[in-house]
Design a protein around this motif. Structure first.
Motif, PDB file in Angstrom:
ATOM      1  N   ALA A  71       0.830  -1.208   0.000  1.00 55.59           N
ATOM      2  CA  ALA A  71       0.000   0.000   0.000  1.00 55.59           C
ATOM      3  C   ALA A  71       0.862   1.256   0.000  1.00 55.59           C
ATOM      4  O   ALA A  71       0.550   2.240  -0.674  1.00 55.59           O
ATOM      5  CB  ALA A  71      -0.931  -0.015   1.212  1.00 55.59           C
ATOM      6  N   ALA A  72       1.966   1.234   0.765  1.00 58.81           N
ATOM      7  CA  ALA A  72       2.871   2.382   0.787  1.00 58.81           C
ATOM      8  C   ALA A  72       3.507   2.592  -0.583  1.00 58.81           C
ATOM      9  O   ALA A  72       3.673   3.731  -1.037  1.00 58.81           O
ATOM     10  CB  ALA A  72       3.943   2.178   1.852  1.00 58.81           C
ATOM     11  N   ARG A  73       3.859   1.507  -1.259  1.00 59.88           N
ATOM     12  CA  ARG A  73       4.472   1.635  -2.583  1.00 59.88           C
ATOM     13  C   ARG A  73       3.468   2.206  -3.587  1.00 59.88           C
ATOM     14  O   ARG A  73       3.823   3.070  -4.408  1.00 59.88           O
ATOM     15  CB  ARG A  73       4.969   0.264  -3.033  1.00 59.88           C
ATOM     16  N   ARG A  74       2.231   1.752  -3.544  1.00 60.71           N
ATOM     17  CA  ARG A  74       1.218   2.307  -4.454  1.00 60.71           C
ATOM     18  C   ARG A  74       0.977   3.781  -4.156  1.00 60.71           C
ATOM     19  O   ARG A  74       0.800   4.592  -5.085  1.00 60.71           O
ATOM     20  CB  ARG A  74      -0.088   1.521  -4.316  1.00 60.71           C
ATOM     21  N   LYS A  75       0.984   4.141  -2.882  1.00 58.95           N
ATOM     22  CA  LYS A  75       0.806   5.551  -2.528  1.00 58.95           C
ATOM     23  C   LYS A  75       1.956   6.388  -3.068  1.00 58.95           C
ATOM     24  O   LYS A  75       1.742   7.508  -3.585  1.00 58.95           O
ATOM     25  CB  LYS A  75       0.722   5.687  -1.005  1.00 58.95           C
ATOM     26  N   ALA A  76       3.167   5.873  -2.985  1.00 55.80           N
ATOM     27  CA  ALA A  76       4.336   6.618  -3.463  1.00 55.80           C
ATOM     28  C   ALA A  76       4.216   6.916  -4.950  1.00 55.80           C
ATOM     29  O   ALA A  76       4.422   8.055  -5.394  1.00 55.80           O
ATOM     30  CB  ALA A  76       5.612   5.833  -3.168  1.00 55.80           C
TER      31      ALA A  76
END
Length: 256
Positions: free
Chosen positions: A185-190
């Motif tokens: 989820a953090a990678r998609r947000k980035a």
């Protein structure tokens, strides 16, 4: 059930197929067409030679925008006509726009209904359903959403209950997998924020290029409007990806 009625032979009531039952919003298609036509028109005016010469760079911007619009409509058509989700006693098969992929129930960690990314403005599904595998990776379950189903939460709850006898594990959370899900989820947000940043850079480059034209300086539209936004997207995405995914899982859970 929210599928299209395919239940033949499955005594457990697990077999179902989710296809398009409701057409995409006409407002969404109309807005896509209007924005695409306007982009082609404005790009032709902006880059065209006011003196009627044909040796300038007036050809590629309308062509690029036209190809992007055509690709967008093709994407929507494939989503509506080809993509679907099939659930059986053996597992889940997701037929995408071009390719399909299957998961046995032993490889399915969870099925979750999540809010759609920002920007739909009510012209599409607001709640989407994702499959998470045992390695924390997720995959969209096509048409298991609030646009095709009256209550996707109830549908997913019933689906998980019906699938329980076919799984070797229960649906209880596992810390290791949850940590992988949070990092994903953090990678998609980035990279989502990298897209926003690149769009901001693109807008700034339009201003710079227009100023160069008005000031009589040599303009470089390909460099400013293609190369610079792409480079900013890659750099910003890599930096944000490294920053957010390197944080402890507990802090990742607090990210919006």
């Amino acid at each position: 059930m929210g599928g299209d009625g395919d239940t033949g032979g499955d005594t457990g009531g697990i077999e179902r197929v989710y296809r398009t039952r409701r057409r995409p919003p006409l407002g969404q298609l109309g807005l896509m067409g209007l924005l695409g036509a306007n982009a082609c028109f404005q790009s032709g005016r902006f880059f065209g030679d006011p003196y009627g010469h044909h040796d300038g760079p007036s050809g590629w911007p309308p062509l690029v925008f036209g190809l992007l619009v055509a690709a967008t409509f093709a994407r929507v058509a494939l989503e509506q006509l080809r993509a679907h989700t099939r659930v059986t006693a053996a597992g889940i098969t997701v037929q995408g726009r071009l390719r399909s992929r299957s998961w046995a129930w032993q490889d399915v960690y969870d099925i979750r209904v999540e809010r759609a990314p920002r920007g739909t403005n009510g012209m599409g599904p607001q709640w989407l359903t994702y499959l998470y595998d045992v390695e924390g990776r997720r995959r969209l379950l096509w048409h298991v959403d609030d646009w095709q189903l009256a209550d996707p939460y109830a549908e997913v709850s019933e689906l998980c209950l019906s699938a329980a006898p076919y799984r070797s594990l229960d649906w209880e959370p596992r810390p290791q997998v949850e940590a992988l899900i949070l990092r994903g989820a953090a990678r998609r947000k980035a990279w989502r924020w990298a897209v926003y940043g690149a769009l901001g850079v693109l807008a700034a480059m339009f201003v710079v290029d227009f100023w160069e034209i008005v000031d009589g300086r040599p303009d470089h539209p390909f460099l400013l409007l293609v190369c610079v936004p792409l480079v900013s997207f890659g750099v910003l995405g890599a930096v944000l990806d490294r920053y957010w995914t390197s944080r402890p899982p507990g802090s990742l859970a607090q990210q919006p």
